[in-house]
Design an enzyme around this catalytic site. Structure first.
Site, PDB file in Angstrom:
ATOM      1  N   LYS A 153       0.804  -1.203   0.000  1.00 47.55           N
ATOM      2  CA  LYS A 153       0.000   0.000   0.000  1.00 47.55           C
ATOM      3  C   LYS A 153       0.844   1.264   0.000  1.00 47.55           C
ATOM      4  O   LYS A 153       0.339   2.346  -0.261  1.00 47.55           O
ATOM      5  CB  LYS A 153      -0.896   0.019   1.263  1.00 47.55           C
ATOM      6  N   GLY A 154       2.131   1.110   0.342  1.00 48.14           N
ATOM      7  CA  GLY A 154       2.974   2.283   0.564  1.00 48.14           C
ATOM      8  C   GLY A 154       3.069   3.244  -0.609  1.00 48.14           C
ATOM      9  O   GLY A 154       3.194   4.453  -0.434  1.00 48.14           O
ATOM     10  N   GLU A 190       7.151   2.778  -6.516  1.00 49.04           N
ATOM     11  CA  GLU A 190       7.344   2.392  -5.107  1.00 49.04           C
ATOM     12  C   GLU A 190       7.592   3.625  -4.246  1.00 49.04           C
ATOM     13  O   GLU A 190       8.121   4.631  -4.728  1.00 49.04           O
ATOM     14  CB  GLU A 190       8.572   1.484  -4.998  1.00 49.04           C
ATOM     15  N   ASP A 191       7.234   3.525  -2.993  1.00 47.14           N
ATOM     16  CA  ASP A 191       7.524   4.636  -2.077  1.00 47.14           C
ATOM     17  C   ASP A 191       8.985   4.630  -1.637  1.00 47.14           C
ATOM     18  O   ASP A 191       9.618   5.677  -1.559  1.00 47.14           O
ATOM     19  CB  ASP A 191       6.587   4.604  -0.862  1.00 47.14           C
ATOM     20  N   ASP A 235      14.438  -0.050   0.482  1.00 48.52           N
ATOM     21  CA  ASP A 235      15.127  -0.107   1.766  1.00 48.52           C
ATOM     22  C   ASP A 235      16.187  -1.220   1.680  1.00 48.52           C
ATOM     23  O   ASP A 235      17.272  -0.991   1.156  1.00 48.52           O
ATOM     24  CB  ASP A 235      14.058  -0.344   2.838  1.00 48.52           C
ATOM     25  N   LYS A 238      17.117   4.281   0.166  1.00 43.02           N
ATOM     26  CA  LYS A 238      17.926   4.214   1.393  1.00 43.02           C
ATOM     27  C   LYS A 238      19.073   3.237   1.153  1.00 43.02           C
ATOM     28  O   LYS A 238      19.032   2.095   1.616  1.00 43.02           O
ATOM     29  CB  LYS A 238      17.020   3.636   2.493  1.00 43.02           C
ATOM     30  N   PHE A 273      13.827   6.338  10.101  1.00 45.12           N
ATOM     31  CA  PHE A 273      12.523   5.686   9.996  1.00 45.12           C
ATOM     32  C   PHE A 273      11.502   6.726   9.584  1.00 45.12           C
ATOM     33  O   PHE A 273      11.114   7.579  10.371  1.00 45.12           O
ATOM     34  CB  PHE A 273      12.101   4.977  11.298  1.00 45.12           C
ATOM     35  N   VAL A 274      11.106   6.640   8.312  1.00 42.93           N
ATOM     36  CA  VAL A 274      10.258   7.688   7.744  1.00 42.93           C
ATOM     37  C   VAL A 274       8.792   7.259   7.642  1.00 42.93           C
ATOM     38  O   VAL A 274       8.495   6.087   7.414  1.00 42.93           O
ATOM     39  CB  VAL A 274      10.781   8.144   6.365  1.00 42.93           C
ATOM     40  N   ASP A 317       4.156   3.911   6.231  1.00 45.33           N
ATOM     41  CA  ASP A 317       3.520   3.633   7.525  1.00 45.33           C
ATOM     42  C   ASP A 317       4.510   3.156   8.565  1.00 45.33           C
ATOM     43  O   ASP A 317       5.625   2.739   8.256  1.00 45.33           O
ATOM     44  CB  ASP A 317       2.465   2.535   7.352  1.00 45.33           C
ATOM     45  N   ARG A 373       0.037   6.887   7.073  1.00 42.54           N
ATOM     46  CA  ARG A 373       0.142   6.922   5.611  1.00 42.54           C
ATOM     47  C   ARG A 373      -0.466   8.192   5.017  1.00 42.54           C
ATOM     48  O   ARG A 373      -0.074   8.632   3.944  1.00 42.54           O
ATOM     49  CB  ARG A 373      -0.588   5.717   4.989  1.00 42.54           C
TER      50      ARG A 373
HETATM   51  C1  PRP Z   1       7.628  -1.300   2.517  1.00 46.15           C
HETATM   52  C2  PRP Z   1       7.831  -0.270   1.433  1.00 46.15           C
HETATM   53  C3  PRP Z   1       8.428  -1.063   0.312  1.00 46.15           C
HETATM   54  C4  PRP Z   1       9.268  -2.099   1.043  1.00 46.15           C
HETATM   55  C5  PRP Z   1      10.683  -1.661   1.067  1.00 46.15           C
HETATM   56  O1  PRP Z   1       6.447  -1.991   2.232  1.00 46.15           O
HETATM   57  O2  PRP Z   1       6.589   0.301   1.048  1.00 46.15           O
HETATM   58  O3  PRP Z   1       7.432  -1.702  -0.442  1.00 46.15           O
HETATM   59  O4  PRP Z   1       8.760  -2.147   2.379  1.00 46.15           O
HETATM   60  O5  PRP Z   1      11.442  -2.516   1.885  1.00 46.15           O
HETATM   61  P1  PRP Z   1      12.546  -3.487   1.320  1.00 46.15           P
HETATM   62  O6  PRP Z   1      13.404  -2.700   0.344  1.00 46.15           O
HETATM   63  O7  PRP Z   1      13.344  -3.822   2.554  1.00 46.15           O
HETATM   64  O8  PRP Z   1      11.901  -4.658   0.709  1.00 46.15           O
HETATM   65  P2  PRP Z   1       5.725  -2.903   3.314  1.00 46.15           P
HETATM   66  O9  PRP Z   1       6.160  -4.309   3.087  1.00 46.15           O
HETATM   67  O10 PRP Z   1       5.938  -2.301   4.671  1.00 46.15           O
HETATM   68  O11 PRP Z   1       4.190  -2.828   2.936  1.00 46.15           O
HETATM   69  P3  PRP Z   1       3.324  -1.494   2.734  1.00 46.15           P
HETATM   70  O12 PRP Z   1       3.757  -0.903   1.433  1.00 46.15           O
HETATM   71  O13 PRP Z   1       1.922  -1.981   2.704  1.00 46.15           O
HETATM   72  O14 PRP Z   1       3.618  -0.598   3.906  1.00 46.15           O
HETATM   73 MG    MG Z   2       4.966  -0.809   5.447  1.00 49.05          MG
HETATM   74 MN    MN Z   3       5.429  -1.233   0.278  1.00 48.11          MN
END
Ligand code: PRP
Ligand code: MG
Ligand code: MN
Length: 181
Positions: free
Chosen positions: A42-43, A100-101, A104, A132, A153-154, A160, A166
């Site tokens: 959802k991010g 993508e948001d 990481d 990041k 931690f953003v 979220d 969000r």
């Molecule tokens: C978060 C973020 C990316 C992913 C990045 O999503 O939105 O999709 O993690 O992390 P990574 O590079 O370590 O894989 P999350 O899985 O928290 O789900 P969300 O988008 O629903 O918050």
């Molecule tokens: Mg998330």
């Molecule tokens: Mn995500």
């Protein structure tokens, strides 16, 4: 500012300005082409809706969404990627731009980009609002990046912590006491 945030990293205005620049670059690169924007739920959703509207009418744009999660409810990646909701349409023979948001550890995007290539997409590129690199475990090429950030931690603008924050229109840094105990 939200009481759980200690600082604003990017204001709504700064985000809009950067998203407009990304939209312009994408519009030039995909001019007279068709592209499927794939939002990672959802991010990515807030960035997705702004970025899509920053792409001009020289590009034939369609939307699809995938839910592909590597996190539980906490702050640490499990390294396991699950598809919770797949795309509605085939991407075979199509240009795909994943939106993508944040990248990481790279776990989610490394998996997803490979997966989309394997489905026979004509091209697969990635637009990520935040990158990041300090946290990277898996290689990911980010074609369009909004901002490169340190290991903060953003939250906000889609990002979220345990499904909260969000909807904030800016990106903030979460107070340590909210996730350390
Ligand atoms: C978060 C973020 C990316 C992913 C990045 O999503 O939105 O999709 O993690 O992390 P990574 O590079 O370590 O894989 P999350 O899985 O928290 O789900 P969300 O988008 O629903 O918050
Ligand atoms: Mg998330
Ligand atoms: Mn995500």
């Amino acid at each position: 500012m939200h009481q759980d945030a200690k600082e604003i990293l990017y204001t709504a205005e700064q985000l809009q300005a950067r998203v407009a620049e990304l939209g312009k670059a994408i519009s030039e690169d995909y001019k007279n082409e068709s592209v499927v924007l794939v939002g990672v739920l959802k991010g990515a959703i807030v960035f997705f809706t702004d970025l899509a509207r920053a792409i001009d009418d020289s590009v034939d744009v369609s939307f699809d969404f995938i839910s592909c999660s590597s996190y539980g409810s906490g702050t640490t990646s499990t390294g396991v990627v699950r598809i919770l909701k797949d795309l509605d349409r085939s991407v075979e023979g199509k240009h795909v731009l994943v939106v993508e948001d944040i990248v990481d550890t790279g776990t989610t995007l490394h998996y997803l980009l490979e997966n989309l290539h394997a489905r026979g997409a004509k091209s697969v590129r990635l637009a990520a609002l935040l990158n990041k690199p300090d946290r990277r475990k898996m290689d990911v090429d980010v074609d369009y990046v909004g901002f490169i950030i340190p290991d903060y931690f953003v939250i906000g603008y889609g990002l979220d912590y345990a499904e909260k924050y969000r909807h904030l229109p800016y990106i903030g840094i979460l107070k340590e006491e909210m996730y350390q105990n």
